[in-house]
Structure formats: structure tokens, C-alpha cells
Design a protein around this motif. Structure first.
Motif, PDB file in Angstrom:
ATOM      1  N   THR A  98       0.752  -1.088   0.118  1.00  0.00           N
ATOM      2  CA  THR A  98      -0.330  -0.156   0.274  1.00  0.00           C
ATOM      3  C   THR A  98       0.893   1.330   0.156  1.00  0.00           C
ATOM      4  O   THR A  98       1.924   1.390   0.865  1.00  0.00           O
ATOM      5  CB  THR A  98      -1.252   0.154   1.312  1.00  0.00           C
ATOM      6  N   SER A  99       0.263   2.268  -0.356  1.00  0.00           N
ATOM      7  CA  SER A  99       1.396   3.580  -0.717  1.00  0.00           C
ATOM      8  C   SER A  99       1.295   3.774   0.452  1.00  0.00           C
ATOM      9  O   SER A  99       1.069   3.607   1.771  1.00  0.00           O
ATOM     10  CB  SER A  99       0.409   4.522  -1.279  1.00  0.00           C
ATOM     11  N   PRO A 100       2.436   4.908   0.910  1.00  0.00           N
ATOM     12  CA  PRO A 100       3.010   5.141   1.816  1.00  0.00           C
ATOM     13  C   PRO A 100       2.301   6.110   2.801  1.00  0.00           C
ATOM     14  O   PRO A 100       1.918   6.385   4.402  1.00  0.00           O
ATOM     15  CB  PRO A 100       4.720   6.563   1.778  1.00  0.00           C
ATOM     16  N   ALA A 101       0.912   6.823   2.203  1.00  0.00           N
ATOM     17  CA  ALA A 101       0.161   7.648   2.569  1.00  0.00           C
ATOM     18  C   ALA A 101      -0.881   6.573   3.708  1.00  0.00           C
ATOM     19  O   ALA A 101      -1.318   7.006   4.346  1.00  0.00           O
ATOM     20  CB  ALA A 101      -0.861   8.672   2.163  1.00  0.00           C
ATOM     21  N   LEU A 102      -1.017   5.432   1.984  1.00  0.00           N
ATOM     22  CA  LEU A 102      -2.612   4.965   3.021  1.00  0.00           C
ATOM     23  C   LEU A 102      -1.620   3.823   4.005  1.00  0.00           C
ATOM     24  O   LEU A 102      -2.493   3.694   5.560  1.00  0.00           O
ATOM     25  CB  LEU A 102      -2.426   4.024   2.107  1.00  0.00           C
ATOM     26  N   THR A 103      -0.388   3.398   4.442  1.00  0.00           N
ATOM     27  CA  THR A 103       0.166   2.758   5.231  1.00  0.00           C
ATOM     28  C   THR A 103      -0.062   3.108   6.901  1.00  0.00           C
ATOM     29  O   THR A 103      -0.600   2.552   7.542  1.00  0.00           O
ATOM     30  CB  THR A 103       1.372   2.170   4.807  1.00  0.00           C
ATOM     31  N   VAL A 104       0.208   4.975   6.525  1.00  0.00           N
ATOM     32  CA  VAL A 104       0.258   5.763   7.675  1.00  0.00           C
ATOM     33  C   VAL A 104      -0.853   5.310   7.918  1.00  0.00           C
ATOM     34  O   VAL A 104      -1.596   5.509   9.168  1.00  0.00           O
ATOM     35  CB  VAL A 104       0.701   6.948   6.697  1.00  0.00           C
ATOM     36  N   LEU A 105      -1.939   5.961   7.268  1.00  0.00           N
ATOM     37  CA  LEU A 105      -3.404   5.849   7.711  1.00  0.00           C
ATOM     38  C   LEU A 105      -4.295   4.511   8.117  1.00  0.00           C
ATOM     39  O   LEU A 105      -4.795   4.418   9.223  1.00  0.00           O
ATOM     40  CB  LEU A 105      -4.489   6.158   6.649  1.00  0.00           C
ATOM     41  N   ASP A 106      -3.028   3.507   7.878  1.00  0.00           N
ATOM     42  CA  ASP A 106      -4.150   2.028   8.285  1.00  0.00           C
ATOM     43  C   ASP A 106      -2.971   1.975   9.678  1.00  0.00           C
ATOM     44  O   ASP A 106      -3.752   1.348  10.334  1.00  0.00           O
ATOM     45  CB  ASP A 106      -3.646   1.069   7.676  1.00  0.00           C
ATOM     46  N   LEU A 107      -2.098   2.009   9.741  1.00  0.00           N
ATOM     47  CA  LEU A 107      -1.309   2.191  10.963  1.00  0.00           C
ATOM     48  C   LEU A 107      -1.788   3.013  12.739  1.00  0.00           C
ATOM     49  O   LEU A 107      -1.739   2.656  13.646  1.00  0.00           O
ATOM     50  CB  LEU A 107       0.495   2.232  10.895  1.00  0.00           C
ATOM     51  N   ALA A 108      -2.337   4.191  11.977  1.00  0.00           N
ATOM     52  CA  ALA A 108      -3.136   5.243  13.083  1.00  0.00           C
ATOM     53  C   ALA A 108      -4.397   4.787  13.136  1.00  0.00           C
ATOM     54  O   ALA A 108      -4.690   4.522  14.598  1.00  0.00           O
ATOM     55  CB  ALA A 108      -2.993   6.690  12.060  1.00  0.00           C
ATOM     56  N   ALA A 109      -5.032   4.139  12.170  1.00  0.00           N
ATOM     57  CA  ALA A 109      -5.846   3.412  13.016  1.00  0.00           C
ATOM     58  C   ALA A 109      -6.499   1.927  13.107  1.00  0.00           C
ATOM     59  O   ALA A 109      -7.130   2.020  13.752  1.00  0.00           O
ATOM     60  CB  ALA A 109      -7.217   3.560  11.145  1.00  0.00           C
ATOM     61  N   SER A 110      -5.188   1.335  12.602  1.00  0.00           N
ATOM     62  CA  SER A 110      -4.938  -0.550  13.772  1.00  0.00           C
ATOM     63  C   SER A 110      -5.019   0.203  14.798  1.00  0.00           C
ATOM     64  O   SER A 110      -4.922  -0.561  15.832  1.00  0.00           O
ATOM     65  CB  SER A 110      -4.816  -1.099  13.327  1.00  0.00           C
ATOM     66  N   ASP A 111      -3.461   0.863  15.160  1.00  0.00           N
ATOM     67  CA  ASP A 111      -2.652  -0.273  15.930  1.00  0.00           C
ATOM     68  C   ASP A 111      -2.374   1.731  17.355  1.00  0.00           C
ATOM     69  O   ASP A 111      -1.991   1.686  18.277  1.00  0.00           O
ATOM     70  CB  ASP A 111      -0.997   0.338  15.369  1.00  0.00           C
ATOM     71  N   GLY A 112      -3.177   2.400  17.345  1.00  0.00           N
ATOM     72  CA  GLY A 112      -3.766   3.118  17.824  1.00  0.00           C
ATOM     73  C   GLY A 112      -2.541   5.217  17.480  1.00  0.00           C
ATOM     74  O   GLY A 112      -2.257   5.097  15.925  1.00  0.00           O
ATOM     75  N   VAL A 113      -3.117   5.939  18.102  1.00  0.00           N
ATOM     76  CA  VAL A 113      -3.007   7.616  18.025  1.00  0.00           C
ATOM     77  C   VAL A 113      -0.636   7.417  17.931  1.00  0.00           C
ATOM     78  O   VAL A 113      -0.562   7.896  17.025  1.00  0.00           O
ATOM     79  CB  VAL A 113      -2.990   8.833  18.690  1.00  0.00           C
ATOM     80  N   LEU A 114      -0.343   6.921  19.137  1.00  0.00           N
ATOM     81  CA  LEU A 114       1.762   7.612  18.861  1.00  0.00           C
ATOM     82  C   LEU A 114       2.002   6.273  18.124  1.00  0.00           C
ATOM     83  O   LEU A 114       2.624   7.116  16.630  1.00  0.00           O
ATOM     84  CB  LEU A 114       1.587   6.378  20.332  1.00  0.00           C
ATOM     85  N   ALA A 115       1.297   5.222  17.657  1.00  0.00           N
ATOM     86  CA  ALA A 115       2.150   4.625  16.742  1.00  0.00           C
ATOM     87  C   ALA A 115       1.559   5.104  14.859  1.00  0.00           C
ATOM     88  O   ALA A 115       2.498   5.344  14.466  1.00  0.00           O
ATOM     89  CB  ALA A 115       1.200   3.335  16.327  1.00  0.00           C
ATOM     90  N   GLY A 116       0.905   5.977  14.637  1.00  0.00           N
ATOM     91  CA  GLY A 116      -0.453   6.171  13.719  1.00  0.00           C
ATOM     92  C   GLY A 116       1.268   7.523  13.690  1.00  0.00           C
ATOM     93  O   GLY A 116       1.735   8.395  12.635  1.00  0.00           O
TER      94      GLY A 116
END
Length: 202
Positions: A98-116
Motif C-alpha cells: 500500500t502507498s506510504p500515505a495509506l500505510t500511515v492511515l492504516d497504522l493510525a487506525a489499527s495501532d493507535g495514535v502514538l503508532a500513527g
């Protein structure tokens, strides 16, 4: 030998001594090589392949995107995430992710605010080769809404800075916010008594 997947093996000692990132990359390659069709890696696996730092340990679970409308399911060490992503596919080395931008959004949604925040502030750095802007993150976020935990992603985008030079600096900024402190000026320069300039995080 260590079995990675059916038909895929690695030297036991070499695999055991490798870094968590290298082991996860080997697992992703095994998944890619054993798949009938092209695999698009996402979430934590995409982050590993893109060089985006992660919060916490890197597990053996390999994350991929599927074309299903909704849901998430895990089987045989593969976590499949549903959702549209056709316009957000990125080639890195011999992998599709997934694109860098989508990867960041996915991590923020699944792993939490700090991870995002850690992921976002890494890709937003001006010297980062992934070349992602805050505007691009926000545009993709609003285009995808509504989706699970999108309000959590709102917080990440509101806090993310392009000036953080390391995950530790991001963690410090997150703690300042968490405890209600004023955010400090980043990458501050001071002039010493000897006349030299010194750059510090805050």
C-alpha cells in the motif's frame, strides 16, 4: 532449516540471528512467492518494507490487503484486511505494498495514535524519500471517510509534525500533548558562549 511457509525455508541459525525487520521481510517474501496472484502488503508489513518505524515488537503475522468490502480475517500467519486500495499501490524493491500515505492511515487506525504519529512524522520529514505531504495524508483520509477508527486518525493528523527527527522525538511530543503541556519549538538552535551554533530537538 526453519520453515517459513510451505515450500519456503531459511537457514535456522541465520534466521534466528536476523533482526526482527529482516525476519519479517523474509516471511513477506515467502508469502509473495507462494501466492498465485500478486500480493499487496499493508499495515505493519507494508511499514517494514517501506522502512517506516513501528511501535512495539514486529510479529510474524504478515499483513495483506484483500478486495473484500469489509472485515479482517487471519489464517496461516496471514492477516487479510478488506477495503478498496486499487489507487494506492506502491512498488518497493520486488514487492507491492500500500502507498506510504495509506500505510500511515492504516497504522493510525489499527495501532493507535502514538503508532500513527510515529509513522506519520517519519514520512512527513522533508528528507524522507517517500515524499508524503500533510495535505496528501489529509486528502486521502477525507476521501476514505467514514472508516473504522477514523476519529483516531483525525487526532494523528492534528498532531503530526514534519519537523520530528526521530521516533523518540515523536514520543516526547505525544507525551507533552497527553499531559497537557505546550508543544515546544522543534529543531531549536542555540548559540553557545564560544559562538558556535548548536541544534537540539526542542
Amino acid at each position: 532449516m526453519t520453515r517459513l511457509r510451505r515450500g519456503a525455508y531459511a537457514p535456522r541459525d541465520e534466521f534466528a540471528d536476523a533482526s526482527a525487520t529482516a525476519r519479517h521481510r523474509a516471511l513477506a517474501e515467502a508469502v509473495s512467492n507462494s501466492a498465485r496472484d500478486d500480493v499487496v502488503f499493508s499495515h505493519r508489513t507494508a511499514a517494514v518494507l517501506l522502512g517506516i518505524p513501528l511501535l512495539g515488537e514486529i510479529s510474524d503475522a504478515v499483513h495483506v490487503r484483500s478486495g473484500a468490502a469489509v472485515g479482517r480475517r487471519s489464517r496461516n500467519g496471514i492477516v487479510r484486511h478488506a477495503g478498496e486500495f486499487a489507487d494506492e499501490v506502491f512498488a518497493i524493491d520486488r514487492f507491492w505494498v500500500t502507498s506510504p500515505a495509506l500505510t500511515v492511515l492504516d497504522l493510525a487506525a489499527s495501532d493507535g495514535v502514538l503508532a500513527g504519529m510515529i509513522a506519520a512524522e517519519h514520512v512527513l520529514r522533508p528528507d524522507n524519500r517517500l515524499d508524503v505531504s500533510h495535505d496528501a495524508l489529509s486528502a486521502l483520509h477525507h476521501e476514505r471517510r467514514p472508516y473504522a477508527n477514523c476519529r483516531q486518525v483525525d487526532r494523528v493528523l492534528a498532531l503530526a509534525s514534519s519537523a520530528s527527527a526521530s521516533p523518540l522525538e515523536t514520543l516526547s511530543r505525544f507525551r507533552f500533548h497527553e499531559y497537557g503541556f505546550v508543544q515546544p519549538e522543534q529543531q531549536r538552535e542555540y548559540r553557545g558562549l564560544d559562538g558556535h551554533r548548536y541544534a537540539v530537538d526542542f
